[in-house]
Design a protein around this motif. Structure first.
Motif, mmCIF file in Angstrom:
data_model
loop_
_atom_site.group_PDB
_atom_site.id
_atom_site.type_symbol
_atom_site.label_atom_id
_atom_site.label_comp_id
_atom_site.label_asym_id
_atom_site.label_seq_id
_atom_site.Cartn_x
_atom_site.Cartn_y
_atom_site.Cartn_z
ATOM 1 N N GLY A 17 0.811 -1.217 0.000
ATOM 2 C CA GLY A 17 0.000 0.000 0.000
ATOM 3 C C GLY A 17 0.842 1.264 0.000
ATOM 4 N N LEU A 18 1.917 1.249 0.815
ATOM 5 C CA LEU A 18 2.777 2.429 0.894
ATOM 6 C C LEU A 18 3.499 2.668 -0.434
ATOM 7 C CD1 LEU A 18 4.321 1.736 4.416
ATOM 8 C CD2 LEU A 18 2.836 3.666 3.885
ATOM 9 N N TYR A 19 3.934 1.573 -1.034
ATOM 10 C CA TYR A 19 4.667 1.698 -2.301
ATOM 11 C C TYR A 19 3.756 2.257 -3.391
ATOM 12 C CZ TYR A 19 7.494 0.299 -6.350
ATOM 13 O OH TYR A 19 8.201 0.284 -7.521
ATOM 14 N N LEU A 20 2.526 1.783 -3.403
ATOM 15 C CA LEU A 20 1.539 2.274 -4.359
ATOM 16 C C LEU A 20 1.333 3.778 -4.189
ATOM 17 C CD1 LEU A 20 -0.165 0.620 -6.339
ATOM 18 C CD2 LEU A 20 -2.013 0.692 -4.689
ATOM 19 N N ARG A 21 1.163 4.177 -2.946
ATOM 20 C CA ARG A 21 0.968 5.602 -2.650
ATOM 21 C C ARG A 21 2.197 6.407 -3.096
ATOM 22 N NH1 ARG A 21 -0.121 10.173 -2.698
ATOM 23 N NH2 ARG A 21 0.184 11.635 -1.012
ATOM 24 N N ALA A 22 3.392 5.891 -2.791
ATOM 25 C CA ALA A 22 4.623 6.614 -3.135
ATOM 26 C C ALA A 22 4.774 6.728 -4.645
ATOM 27 C CB ALA A 22 5.834 5.923 -2.517
ATOM 28 N N ASP A 28 8.985 8.189 -10.108
ATOM 29 C CA ASP A 28 10.200 7.413 -10.273
ATOM 30 C C ASP A 28 10.173 6.252 -9.282
ATOM 31 O OD1 ASP A 28 12.999 6.651 -9.601
ATOM 32 O OD2 ASP A 28 13.454 8.152 -11.128
ATOM 33 N N LYS A 29 10.313 5.038 -9.821
ATOM 34 C CA LYS A 29 10.225 3.850 -8.966
ATOM 35 C C LYS A 29 11.301 3.838 -7.897
ATOM 36 C CE LYS A 29 8.619 0.927 -12.590
ATOM 37 N NZ LYS A 29 8.994 -0.114 -13.519
ATOM 38 N N ALA A 30 12.521 4.242 -8.272
ATOM 39 C CA ALA A 30 13.627 4.191 -7.323
ATOM 40 C C ALA A 30 13.366 5.156 -6.160
ATOM 41 C CB ALA A 30 14.941 4.530 -8.021
ATOM 42 N N ILE A 31 12.864 6.344 -6.488
ATOM 43 C CA ILE A 31 12.557 7.317 -5.439
ATOM 44 C C ILE A 31 11.421 6.789 -4.559
ATOM 45 C CG2 ILE A 31 11.700 9.662 -4.966
ATOM 46 C CD1 ILE A 31 13.091 10.552 -7.558
ATOM 47 N N ALA A 32 10.421 6.191 -5.185
ATOM 48 C CA ALA A 32 9.295 5.641 -4.422
ATOM 49 C C ALA A 32 9.794 4.568 -3.446
ATOM 50 C CB ALA A 32 8.249 5.063 -5.367
ATOM 51 N N GLU A 33 10.691 3.703 -3.922
ATOM 52 C CA GLU A 33 11.236 2.663 -3.033
ATOM 53 C C GLU A 33 11.992 3.293 -1.877
ATOM 54 O OE1 GLU A 33 13.363 -0.566 -4.750
ATOM 55 O OE2 GLU A 33 11.842 -0.947 -6.291
ATOM 56 N N ASP A 34 12.792 4.318 -2.185
ATOM 57 C CA ASP A 34 13.545 5.001 -1.130
ATOM 58 C C ASP A 34 12.611 5.603 -0.089
ATOM 59 O OD1 ASP A 34 15.882 4.358 -2.330
ATOM 60 O OD2 ASP A 34 16.269 6.339 -3.193
ATOM 61 N N LEU A 35 11.535 6.218 -0.570
ATOM 62 C CA LEU A 35 10.603 6.864 0.358
ATOM 63 C C LEU A 35 9.967 5.836 1.293
ATOM 64 C CD1 LEU A 35 8.849 9.433 -2.019
ATOM 65 C CD2 LEU A 35 10.401 9.969 -0.145
ATOM 66 N N VAL A 36 9.615 4.676 0.740
ATOM 67 C CA VAL A 36 9.009 3.631 1.566
ATOM 68 C C VAL A 36 10.036 3.123 2.590
ATOM 69 C CG1 VAL A 36 7.994 1.318 1.551
ATOM 70 C CG2 VAL A 36 7.353 2.965 -0.206
ATOM 71 N N GLN A 37 11.236 2.946 2.116
ATOM 72 C CA GLN A 37 12.316 2.497 3.000
ATOM 73 C C GLN A 37 12.542 3.497 4.139
ATOM 74 O OE1 GLN A 37 15.247 1.102 0.375
ATOM 75 N NE2 GLN A 37 16.761 0.656 1.948
ATOM 76 N N GLU A 38 12.628 4.769 3.783
ATOM 77 C CA GLU A 38 12.824 5.815 4.797
ATOM 78 C C GLU A 38 11.658 5.869 5.778
ATOM 79 O OE1 GLU A 38 13.444 9.552 2.825
ATOM 80 O OE2 GLU A 38 15.061 8.716 1.591
#
Lengths: 185, 85
Positions: A17-22, A28-38
């Motif tokens: 869910g968080l990844y979808l929102r991001a 940008d997928k890489a930025i979205a992944e980073d945001l979820v990670q952070e």
């Protein structure tokens, strides 16, 4: 359970869910992944501030939304459908006709049995990987849940015309990639 | 007559956009007519339409695996990172 264990169960439950929102917020997928990670790291670090009476999902989404705001504070917000004409200029000339090199070619053997072919699936996977994150996300929303276009527009807060324009771009790029790497190899 | 031709004429860029729109939202009567006229004279867009339909079917079957793969590796990455904190 200690905080490590709790956060781990949250990662399993709420990443999708968080990844979808991001992905819908940044392009940008890489930025979205980073945001979820952070988001999860921040949740772990301020775990003692989490009140167990509130839902972890709400808390995590609030953290993620802050991260997204931070991300845009330094950058001007990019529109989910950019107005650039260079994308279409690659496929079509100034009159909107197919460029000679880009005219769709005949695909032999374009049949659903290709989905049993792992090589084809790899090629498809790679081609999808080349799409900008939010384009692929729209494809996912549409095709995983077989959801209605109108519902997706509401969720992503985009207009129907933005939706089919995104689909148009995604399909043009995807079909070109498959033609190059599979059908006309 | 010239005006009628102008109303009916579509560029390939616009025609392919209508092909996508049709799949998700449907078209107005005029749009349907314009697209139909275009497709009778344009082999490339006719081909595009068939291939777009094929992609539509393929994506319907493929998306689930795809999303699962992406998210599973992300989960693993995050869990590893948190274990090291």
């Amino acid at each position: 359970m200690d905080s490590h264990a709790v956060i781990k169960t949250w990662v399993v439950s709420y990443t999708d869910g968080l990844y979808l929102r991001a992905c819908t917020a940044v392009s940008d997928k890489a930025i979205a992944e980073d945001l979820v990670q952070e988001t999860f790291i921040a949740a772990f670090q301020s775990f003692d501030k989490f009140r167990s009476e509130s839902s972890p999902q709400t808390w995590l989404f609030a953290i993620l939304n802050n991260k997204i705001n931070d991300h845009y504070r330094s950058k001007q917000k990019a529109s989910i459908v950019s107005k650039d004409t260079t994308f279409f200029g690659y496929f079509f000339d100034e009159h909107g006709h197919w460029r000679e090199s880009e005219c769709p070619k005949e695909w032999s053997d374009a049949d659903l049995h290709l989905l049993d072919n792992s090589e084809f699936k790899n090629t498809l996977q790679k081609c999808r990987g080349n799409l900008p994150g939010h384009w692929d996300m729209v494809l996912q929303l549409k095709y995983i849940d077989q959801r209605d276009g109108k519902e997706i527009c509401q969720d992503l807060n985009i207009s129907p015309s933005n939706f089919w324009q995104l689909m148009h771009r995604a399909k043009l790029q995807l079909r070109k990639c498959l033609e190059l790497h599979w059908f006309n190899k | 007559m010239k005006r009628l031709v102008n109303i009916l004429m579509l560029s390939c860029q616009k025609a392919t956009e209508l092909i996508e729109k049709e799949q998700y939202f449907g078209l107005s009567t005029l749009e349907k007519l314009r697209l139909r006229v275009h497709l009778t004279i344009c082999d490339f867009c006719t081909r595009y339409k068939q291939q777009s339909r094929f992609l539509h079917d393929v994506l319907g079957h493929h998306s689930h695996d795809h999303a699962t793969n992406v998210n599973e590796s992300l989960k693993e990455k995050i869990i590893n990172q948190i274990e090291n904190l």
